[in-house]
Design a protein around this motif. Structure first.
Motif, PDB file in Angstrom:
ATOM      1  N   PRO B 225       1.015  -1.223  -0.165  1.00 53.60           N
ATOM      2  CA  PRO B 225       0.014   0.173  -0.050  1.00 53.60           C
ATOM      3  C   PRO B 225       0.721   1.452  -0.100  1.00 53.60           C
ATOM      4  N   MET B 292      -7.507 -10.562  -0.252  1.00 51.77           N
ATOM      5  CA  MET B 292      -6.919  -9.427   0.227  1.00 51.77           C
ATOM      6  C   MET B 292      -7.703  -8.692   1.010  1.00 51.77           C
ATOM      7  N   LEU B 293      -7.180  -7.788   2.116  1.00 52.72           N
ATOM      8  CA  LEU B 293      -7.913  -6.478   2.594  1.00 52.72           C
ATOM      9  C   LEU B 293      -6.906  -5.425   2.799  1.00 52.72           C
ATOM     10  N   GLY B 294      -7.332  -4.135   2.093  1.00 57.38           N
ATOM     11  CA  GLY B 294      -6.393  -3.067   2.069  1.00 57.38           C
ATOM     12  C   GLY B 294      -5.397  -3.349   1.229  1.00 57.38           C
ATOM     13  N   ILE B 296      -3.562  -5.943   0.806  1.00 50.81           N
ATOM     14  CA  ILE B 296      -2.488  -6.889   1.554  1.00 50.81           C
ATOM     15  C   ILE B 296      -3.201  -8.197   1.745  1.00 50.81           C
TER      16      ILE B 296
END
Lengths: 368, 368, 368, 368
Positions: B225, B292-294, B296
């Motif tokens: 990110p 994935m979340l965010g 990542i």
């Protein structure tokens, strides 16, 4: 390079946590001689702020930008342009109870899995608030693009299952989009969606949606095959947005259901001057490809759509896990959007502007 | 950086025109000590070659790779790995008639608009043949990933309007996918699609489709990110493929129609050892986010779909324009796929492998 | 990015071990439309080969380049240019005895400390033979620079303690430099150095030296402050060469002994046309700075010197250590240069060409 | 990438004009978990400020840093670290008379030749004041290096023709260096130089000098051949400094005068544990190479020297040219250093720290 850096020649480096002292960015590689004022940046940041329509969060940040370098007597110097925006309305205490809890649908745990540490207040850097930096940088890119006659327009084209009536309807108007809080370019659709959102709010729920974007005035020849194609770069830019789950260009997934004979865009002669003695000008009869072929712009409008999942912060009770590995029930309190799609519109434009500014510069190096 | 270079630490630089002497790549940054033989590369290149099912082109290239550097006594040296594949079965004369014509749906004109010049034979570098380099590089990345226990599997999940029956059906089998020329993991669906393709061939038409991909064994914590998120990088990799028109992750565009309460993936405790004294292991009850979340990875399977438009080369007559700016009718002769989707399967895997190899290396630098 | 990649826009990626199948490079970002033939590359590679003067190695490689992509009908396409050079005259057996020994002054042990593995034959990738890739890439850059009227000339200006008589002497002639095997532009100095080298050869010893380089025809405005200054990039390029130990620009270390009043280069009006309505043309009365101010080219000749240490391979007995940690005496046999400085001349030129080609492209993006 | 960005994994992006609102930087890629406070940054910035010795400028900036992101509860988060330093003591009016004049030895004209525009106040971004950003970033890198046990020490080793007595003398003391305003590690030399500087000041002249730097505690294996060698990267970092005109490693230019038999560093067994089953530990009997072989650190001290030209701002009258192309005589008034070498010391250390932090991270990716 490690993640907060975007572009090759028109390069943005962004920083900032949701509840830290400030957010901002440095734009390096912006050519000299471009008119730029703080007002150009402020205007875009205002578009990103929560609207009055109630779809959005009630965190009321001033989002006042400060220009620290790179501009002299109203023109860019060619040196890095640093912009910061102070956080002034943090309510960090709202997050005290969430310090040891991993919120469903959020990146709380993945950030800890990656870095071993996080600023839990407001999601830290995984907060939607980081888009402040993107919008500020995009405002600079838009000034650059203005010199090329390029215009970017995005709007809300669906929220939940409700599809906004499209440009085939005479009541569709992109100018309308900016005047309603949902950024829906069709009055009737807007009203329908607003009541849908009201219902979700009363239920403590949230909803996803789709942003459409159209760019006109783009010259042919933008894009860097084979890995830096125009669509590859837009796709990367869009999926780098917090809740984005998909992107499609032109006919998109519909193209996968079509045949060559109905999908191919056929070249048509134009009366514009030739590009060179060996290359004619032309346009395409249709634009199923959404403005590019082989990852290079055709000169037709660049058209794409981005799907956003629902805001994960909902006040309905949800099951989750805490830092100690135990089950927990959580209800997310605080100030949250029911639907961030309307606020994503200027962010989609900003990211598009950054991609295009970079590609316009790279384009200068294509031939001897 | 100008377009033929992919990755930050595990970096591929690709080259080659369809009808030039050779295609290939250099992989720089591949760690030392990885087992690698020419056979590992040949195997993947074979998967990319036209199948026997008749969906595909009849250009019969040997696609014999040659390993020029970077490997010593069966192990990678940490130095650049150069791989070349000679073109041996070009029939350049097939393209003589197309020298001055811009084929509909192809990148002929956009390349000339960009560079002022192109190698018209077989589309030059805009040919699908450039994916030879990607597959060769991906084969190296797969060797690296094998050391981490990561497995990538892609398959044909739709062709034209025909949806392949999914994993909810007991007859669905990914092992089946590799044994039929369409790479459809469901026998009945495969037969249905084959007759559909036969019909299109007889009509001189082509068709699009969808590739699905699933990655298992991925650790949590991959992705950079805010701009280099896992999904952003996969999206970029996928849209860099010739005919790709869209990508979606997990629930994808369907997520845009959902609500927070039905889309959020809720964390669940696991009995795996803690990641650290302060961070527990966990998994997610559902995988709407597609792993994935965010941006990542969560440790759940990475899941995404890529839409491909129909092959633009069709023998049906089409209107177009020539170099002199005049209308022309064209029928594309020569050896062309009716549907490239099955052949895109190993290419999707290769690009996925490249993204993941890069992110696994970057992951080593996350914390002190 | 991980080390075998050079440049931002005009990007070289190099590969190859001394005794592997081949060496070579890909040049990505070379603009389209530049005249380029295999002969242009061969000519530079010939200059890098061992000369007849006996200063150099007797490994007699043909160094025949092959052009695999990026050129069509004698012009660059804008696509990646791949060049390979086969190794044909390896005598790997020469190195069998050195497999487990770390040669003094060589990078044998440091490569193993880094990668845990190395191709010991001929030094693997730490061999001076890797400069084949640099020279091939530089040949392409030179073609590009020719279009700008830029000329690069390097020569041997010192060997051991013997300083070559400089341009203040009427017998100094750069044209002479290319016609003698030492690349010394002064006949008398050349003879003196040749007998010095003969003596060292008979002693089984080697010697260092200095290469000087001068670039004329460079426009003002090249260089990317603050980190990518012209001198910073040349310095990086030069110290990336195997035996380079120092670099200095203009007055160099002598400038550190000077005062502002004797070192400052003073601007002088010229009768060349103004650069713009607000910026005049000018030149500098002196060129102590060596052609740049603030890391940006002045339009005066770019001038710098590079110090090279002696070739570490000598046949005199030396103390060293083996893989098992034991003391060993070693005498390096095989084919080695007494002094590589003359052969470094075309390599210095090649690296300079690469830096300048990159900066000329970046220069296109400086202003609106 | 366009010039204000340094590093691959530990990446600094710098901004700021001498007389703009602020200078600063973003450090992206700094691993999480590193102790970092504003005091760590302030301490280094104080070292860069003008000393009391009179060698330096009398512009008295507070140079108070502000940390805007990337740190939470005293530890780095793994997110970008933004630092700004306000300019508070600008006397822009001092420069009004220089608006249309190109100062000798300065980059005034080259910046205009490049960008067509410049902020003339204090030299804008070509001012030595930009090193504030470098020192702030270097302070963060030093915190990272401290975790590896790496220590960087630079000092003034010559001013004008006066050579500082070296470590062979018992009175040489690096601790002494920080306690005198000239950063000369030898009391007697310091006094001699101080009177030399006093004389130059009274003459309105300036003088150059040399900074030496030594790094201890560096592990073997750092450096990214063939283009990103340790020395190549240090050279690039050093020549990116304003007045730097040369750099040399270990024996440097002296090595060019030597022979293999006196320059080669011979490996010696150590009793440290083996690096691996196949690679022993060793050290080198001498360190003529200055701590690297083949561009990879040997574990011996990294040693290099940087030559700085005299400050170009002198009050002696000089000939120059103005914006209108006319001859002008100029005497530079205002607050200027007679010799910036002592103030360059912490900047040399900062740049060294940035290179080494980057290489230490890259090192993590060398092998499987």
């Amino acid at each position: 390079m490690p993640g907060n850096n975007f572009g090759v020649l028109f390069v943005v480096t962004a920083f900032g946590e949701s509840h830290g002292p400030a957010l901002g960015c440095i734009i390096d590689g912006c050519p000299s001689g471009i008119p730029l004022s703080i007002e150009d940046i402020r205007r875009e940041l205002q578009r990103r702020r929560p609207g009055g329509g109630g779809a959005a969060t009630s965190r009321a940040e001033a989002d006042e930008p400060e220009l620290l370098s790179g501009v002299f007597e109203g023109r860019t110097l060619g040196t890095p342009i640093a912009i910061i925006v102070r956080n002034t309305n943090q309510r960090s205490a709202d997050y005290d109870g969430l310090k040891d809890i991993y919120r469903p649908g959020h990146a709380d745990w993945t950030w800890e899995a990656k870095y071993g540490i996080r600023d839990h207040r407001g999601g830290g850097r995984s907060s939607g608030r980081e888009t402040v930096s993107r919008v500020a940088a995009g405002a600079v890119a838009k000034q650059f693009l203005a010199g090329y006659g390029v215009t970017i327009r995005a709007w809300t084209s669906a929220i939940g299952g409700v599809q906004v009536i499209g440009s085939e309807d005479p009541a569709f108007s992109l100018d309308e989009a900016e005047s309603n809080p949902l950024r829906v370019p069709h009055q009737e659709s807007a009203e329908k969606i607003m009541s849908f959102i009201d219902k979700l709010r009363s239920q403590g729920d949230s909803v996803g949606g789709v942003v459409s974007c159209s760019v006109i005035g783009l010259p042919a020849g933008l894009g860097e095959p084979v890995f830096g194609k125009l669509d590859a770069q837009i796709a990367s830019a869009m999926l780098s947005l917090g809740a984005a789950k998909g992107v499609e260009f032109g006919a998109g997934f519909e193209a996968a259901r079509g045949t060559g004979s109905n999908q191919n865009d056929c070249p048509v002669p134009t009366d514009k001057p030739r590009l060179s003695s060996t290359v004619p000008s032309l346009r395409y009869q249709t634009n199923n490809a959404g403005g590019m072929l082989g990852g290079i712009s055709t000169g037709m409008p660049l058209e794409f759509k981005v799907a956003f999942k629902p805001v994960p912060s909902i006040s309905k009770p949800q099951q989750t896990t805490d830092r100690y590995g135990a089950f927990r029930e959580v209800r997310i309190q605080g100030r949250h959007d029911v639907c961030i799609v309307p606020r994503a519109v200027p962010v989609v434009e900003a990211m598009t502007a950054l991609v295009l500014a970079d590609l316009l510069l790279l384009r200068r190096c294509d031939s001897m």
